[in-house]
Design a protein around this motif. Structure first.
Motif, PDB file in Angstrom:
ATOM      1  N   GLY A 209      28.963  26.906  80.492  1.00 30.08           N
ATOM      2  CA  GLY A 209      29.474  27.503  79.261  1.00 30.08           C
ATOM      3  C   GLY A 209      30.982  27.601  79.179  1.00 30.08           C
ATOM      4  N   ALA A 210      31.692  27.117  80.207  1.00 30.56           N
ATOM      5  CA  ALA A 210      33.157  27.240  80.199  1.00 30.56           C
ATOM      6  C   ALA A 210      33.779  26.494  79.024  1.00 30.56           C
ATOM      7  N   LYS A 211      33.124  25.421  78.562  1.00 33.49           N
ATOM      8  CA  LYS A 211      33.670  24.636  77.455  1.00 33.49           C
ATOM      9  C   LYS A 211      33.658  25.412  76.140  1.00 33.49           C
ATOM     10  N   ARG A 212      32.915  26.503  76.103  1.00 36.16           N
ATOM     11  CA  ARG A 212      32.808  27.257  74.847  1.00 36.16           C
ATOM     12  C   ARG A 212      33.936  28.280  74.669  1.00 36.16           C
ATOM     13  N   THR A 213      34.779  28.429  75.678  1.00 40.41           N
ATOM     14  CA  THR A 213      35.886  29.384  75.555  1.00 40.41           C
ATOM     15  C   THR A 213      37.216  28.653  75.701  1.00 40.41           C
ATOM     16  N   PRO A 214      38.235  29.062  74.948  1.00 39.68           N
ATOM     17  CA  PRO A 214      39.550  28.407  75.067  1.00 39.68           C
ATOM     18  C   PRO A 214      40.362  28.897  76.262  1.00 39.68           C
ATOM     19  N   TYR A 215      39.887  29.970  76.915  1.00 39.34           N
ATOM     20  CA  TYR A 215      40.667  30.545  78.002  1.00 39.34           C
ATOM     21  C   TYR A 215      40.563  29.688  79.256  1.00 39.34           C
ATOM     22  N   VAL A 216      41.678  29.514  79.945  1.00 42.25           N
ATOM     23  CA  VAL A 216      41.751  28.602  81.088  1.00 42.25           C
ATOM     24  C   VAL A 216      40.928  29.099  82.265  1.00 42.25           C
ATOM     25  N   PHE A 217      41.053  30.383  82.588  1.00 40.85           N
ATOM     26  CA  PHE A 217      40.373  30.898  83.775  1.00 40.85           C
ATOM     27  C   PHE A 217      39.088  31.622  83.382  1.00 40.85           C
ATOM     28  N   VAL A 218      37.993  31.183  83.988  1.00 37.98           N
ATOM     29  CA  VAL A 218      36.676  31.709  83.649  1.00 37.98           C
ATOM     30  C   VAL A 218      35.974  32.236  84.896  1.00 37.98           C
ATOM     31  N   SER A 219      34.965  33.068  84.658  1.00 37.59           N
ATOM     32  CA  SER A 219      34.147  33.599  85.745  1.00 37.59           C
ATOM     33  C   SER A 219      33.079  32.581  86.104  1.00 37.59           C
ATOM     34  N   ARG A 220      32.257  32.910  87.062  1.00 37.66           N
ATOM     35  CA  ARG A 220      31.201  31.983  87.486  1.00 37.66           C
ATOM     36  C   ARG A 220      30.146  31.773  86.397  1.00 37.66           C
ATOM     37  N   THR A 221      30.138  32.638  85.386  1.00 38.19           N
ATOM     38  CA  THR A 221      29.208  32.464  84.263  1.00 38.19           C
ATOM     39  C   THR A 221      29.802  31.608  83.152  1.00 38.19           C
ATOM     40  N   GLY A 222      31.078  31.229  83.307  1.00 35.34           N
ATOM     41  CA  GLY A 222      31.739  30.427  82.292  1.00 35.34           C
ATOM     42  C   GLY A 222      32.430  31.234  81.216  1.00 35.34           C
ATOM     43  N   LYS A 223      32.364  32.564  81.301  1.00 31.78           N
ATOM     44  CA  LYS A 223      33.050  33.424  80.340  1.00 31.78           C
ATOM     45  C   LYS A 223      34.471  33.710  80.813  1.00 31.78           C
ATOM     46  N   PRO A 224      35.360  34.147  79.927  1.00 35.16           N
ATOM     47  CA  PRO A 224      36.737  34.444  80.340  1.00 35.16           C
ATOM     48  C   PRO A 224      36.759  35.408  81.522  1.00 35.16           C
ATOM     49  N   ILE A 225      37.603  35.136  82.476  1.00 35.86           N
ATOM     50  CA  ILE A 225      37.651  35.927  83.699  1.00 35.86           C
ATOM     51  C   ILE A 225      38.060  37.362  83.388  1.00 35.86           C
ATOM     52  N   GLY A 226      37.491  38.323  84.121  1.00 35.62           N
ATOM     53  CA  GLY A 226      37.781  39.726  83.907  1.00 35.62           C
ATOM     54  C   GLY A 226      38.673  40.304  84.992  1.00 35.62           C
ATOM     55  N   ALA A 227      39.222  41.476  84.722  1.00 35.40           N
ATOM     56  CA  ALA A 227      40.125  42.132  85.672  1.00 35.40           C
ATOM     57  C   ALA A 227      39.415  42.428  86.988  1.00 35.40           C
ATOM     58  N   ARG A 228      38.128  42.780  86.905  1.00 34.66           N
ATOM     59  CA  ARG A 228      37.392  43.121  88.126  1.00 34.66           C
ATOM     60  C   ARG A 228      37.301  41.924  89.069  1.00 34.66           C
ATOM     61  N   THR A 229      37.104  40.725  88.514  1.00 28.29           N
ATOM     62  CA  THR A 229      37.028  39.523  89.349  1.00 28.29           C
ATOM     63  C   THR A 229      38.352  39.287  90.069  1.00 28.29           C
ATOM     64  N   ILE A 230      39.456  39.462  89.364  1.00 29.73           N
ATOM     65  CA  ILE A 230      40.768  39.257  89.983  1.00 29.73           C
ATOM     66  C   ILE A 230      41.026  40.332  91.031  1.00 29.73           C
ATOM     67  N   ASN A 231      40.664  41.565  90.717  1.00 31.64           N
ATOM     68  CA  ASN A 231      40.822  42.638  91.707  1.00 31.64           C
ATOM     69  C   ASN A 231      40.007  42.349  92.960  1.00 31.64           C
ATOM     70  N   ASP A 232      38.806  41.797  92.769  1.00 33.81           N
ATOM     71  CA  ASP A 232      37.952  41.452  93.908  1.00 33.81           C
ATOM     72  C   ASP A 232      38.594  40.375  94.774  1.00 33.81           C
ATOM     73  N   MET A 233      39.293  39.438  94.152  1.00 33.05           N
ATOM     74  CA  MET A 233      39.983  38.397  94.918  1.00 33.05           C
ATOM     75  C   MET A 233      41.002  39.021  95.871  1.00 33.05           C
ATOM     76  N   PHE A 234      41.807  39.920  95.343  1.00 37.11           N
ATOM     77  CA  PHE A 234      42.840  40.544  96.166  1.00 37.11           C
ATOM     78  C   PHE A 234      42.225  41.465  97.222  1.00 37.11           C
TER      79      PHE A 234
END
Length: 352
Positions: free
Chosen positions: A240-265
């Motif tokens: 589903g990543a093709k359905r959003t214009p945002y460059v960075f997406v989550s594993r579901t293909g939706k725009p990435i959220g703050a929680r995902t980035i916080n989890d990375m750090f």
């Protein structure tokens, strides 16, 4: 929790207000903030005294404690409200109003609340920067991320490191904002687009800085191009990543959220020994400002020229002094170097 006890004593159903995103009135917020000032440990101690004449007036906690209480209550309630807001469909006309109420509550809970004297935060030093860059490189033995997500994480984390942009700015990048990734002068355009109908996130990232164009290094441009062309388009990893214009997406293909980035750090802090406990995008912003100061020194920029250039690239207003908060490591090193040279000259003169 003080807020829950305060609500119960006044017959306020906090959970019902959260469920309806009705939240607290301005008067209730002021009343709650007053309650957060009270030192309840001394209140309990005073009530145990035998003589009522010896009871003192309610005492208050220190400013730092009060400041932290207000922020903790705000974050606690806002977290629950966000869960409700995220369940509202993007087509529902109630969504903008719900977002507005949440923004108002978060602002009023800490409005006109002076910050306690901050701990002087510095960017990370050069060896730690090298450690970080090695840890995020795809295929590195230090890389703590799942192999299939390493290219995405590398592009995003390198973006934060190289450009010093804020967390929300990275989340709001669209494909149209990446200019000439395959050219000699690749760049990123930061755009403010609040209440964007294309953003399905319940809590939309807010860009606080000014619009601007930021140049990109060749390594970063290559990493972004690799992510966008080769990996983001993989439907097995990012459906589903093709359905959003945002460059960075989550594993579901939706725009990435703050929680995902916080989890990375958080994962980097846990799994990569040597990274500081407060390692975040904000610390990378401090680090980038240190590197900017060093580059300005190397080019011999005057102080006014350096300030003007920094304010533009960081998205601050023309006369902003925010750079003073972000360059403590470089300022300390510059001061130490000047002191060393002064002492050397003093000693040389004495020896003559």
């Amino acid at each position: 929790m003080i807020a829950l006890n305060w609500a119960a004593a006044r017959g306020i159903d906090l959970w019902a207000k959260i469920a309806s995103v009705d939240l607290l009135t301005t008067f209730e917020i002021e009343n709650l903030r007053t309650a957060l000032r009270v030192n309840y440990q001394k209140e309990v101690s005073a009530k145990t005294q035998k003589s009522p004449r010896k009871r003192r007036k309610p005492t208050t906690v220190g400013h730092s404690t009060y400041y932290n209480r207000c922020h903790m209550v705000r974050d606690f309630l806002a977290w629950h409200v966000r869960n409700v807001v995220q369940r509202i469909k993007t087509s529902d006309p109630k969504l903008p109003e719900a977002r507005h109420r949440l923004d108002m509550f978060e602002r009023q809970m800490v409005e006109n609340l002076a910050k306690p004297h901050p701990r002087e935060r510095e960017g990370i030093d050069e060896p730690t920067q090298e450690l970080f860059l090695e840890a995020i490189r795809p295929g590195s033995p230090l890389n703590p991320f799942q192999k299939k997500h390493q290219p995405r994480n590398y592009a995003l984390l390198l973006l934060y490191y190289v450009t010093s942009i804020r967390r929300a700015e990275g989340m709001k990048i669209k494909g149209e904002h990446l200019i000439g990734l395959g050219s000699d002068k690749p760049s990123l355009v930061i755009v403010r687009d609040p209440d964007d109908p294309a953003d399905p996130r319940g809590v939309e990232p807010r860009i606080k800085t000014l619009p601007r164009e930021v140049p990109l290094s060749r390594e970063l441009a290559t990493a972004l191009l690799e992510w966008v062309v080769r990996h983001r388009t993989d439907p097995n990893r990012y459906p589903g990543a093709k359905r959003t214009p945002y460059v960075f997406v989550s594993r579901t293909g939706k725009p990435i959220g703050a929680r995902t980035i916080n989890d990375m750090f958080e994962l980097l802090r846990k799994r990569v020994p040597g990274l500081p406990d407060d390692f975040t995008t904000h610390l990378l912003r401090h680090t980038g400002n240190d590197r900017f100061s060093a580059a300005a020194d190397a080019q011999g920029l005057k102080e006014a020229e350096e300030k003007q250039a920094r304010n533009y690239i960081m998205g601050w207003t023309k006369n902003s002094n925010q750079g003073d908060r972000y360059t403590r490591r470089h300022t300390r090193r510059r001061a130490q170097a000047l002191m060393t040279r002064m002492q050397q000259k003093s000693t040389e003169g004495h020896n003559r």
